[in-house]
Scaffold this active site. Sequence first.
Site, PDB file in Angstrom:
ATOM      1  N   HIS A 149      37.886  42.523  35.791  1.00  0.00           N
ATOM      2  CA  HIS A 149      39.093  41.700  35.618  1.00  0.00           C
ATOM      3  C   HIS A 149      38.703  40.305  35.121  1.00  0.00           C
ATOM      4  CE1 HIS A 149      43.274  40.503  36.951  1.00  0.00           C
ATOM      5  NE2 HIS A 149      42.678  39.325  36.945  1.00  0.00           N
ATOM      6  N   GLU A 150      37.680  39.697  35.742  1.00  0.00           N
ATOM      7  CA  GLU A 150      37.264  38.340  35.352  1.00  0.00           C
ATOM      8  C   GLU A 150      36.563  38.339  33.991  1.00  0.00           C
ATOM      9  OE1 GLU A 150      38.720  36.104  36.934  1.00  0.00           O
ATOM     10  OE2 GLU A 150      39.258  37.359  38.636  1.00  0.00           O
ATOM     11  N   HIS A 153      39.203  38.232  31.476  1.00  0.00           N
ATOM     12  CA  HIS A 153      39.732  36.878  31.270  1.00  0.00           C
ATOM     13  C   HIS A 153      38.854  36.102  30.289  1.00  0.00           C
ATOM     14  CE1 HIS A 153      43.189  36.295  33.803  1.00  0.00           C
ATOM     15  NE2 HIS A 153      42.571  36.747  34.883  1.00  0.00           N
TER      16      HIS A 153
END
Length: 176
Positions: A149-150, A153
């Site tokens: 997820h990071e 980003h």
Amino acid sequence: MTGENAESAGRVLPVLTAPATVLGEVGQEVDPTDPEIVQLAADLVATMRVSPGCVGLAAPQVGVSAQVFCVDVTGHPKAATVHGTFVLCNAKIVEASRWRPGREGCMSVPDLTGDVKRAARIVVEAVLPGTGESVTMTTDAFEARALQHEIDHCGGKLFLDRVAGAHAIYQRKVYL
């Protein structure tokens, strides 16, 4: 960089929400020994710590187009492998396997959650802020999901970019 060092030196920054432009930009690779990146790492951890339910935060979420993020899944009921609080720079997934769907939310998309298919086991190569030491991390389950997820980003993607369609997006439940 340990969580304690990062927390004590970190500033709490405002978290941007979609449709902020920086959230859709591919972050720049960074020099992990640059004092500004070391400070950013500390700021990310401090901001994550004061944000209820937050298990990770990436530089674009605080308005910096850079490949830096922090994660800490300690105490999360879905976590199997736990590496504690850590910050990684220029992270790349070099192995991914055992793909599974799971529900995700994000501070930058505060009103929605969504079902996203991610690898349940990953190997990541990255660099630590401050020392510039290269690391290889193997993890699974919820921590693997948080890293992906990071990393997304840092690559200009939100979890909404990964859902199968509108049927896999949900209004976030509000608990009073």
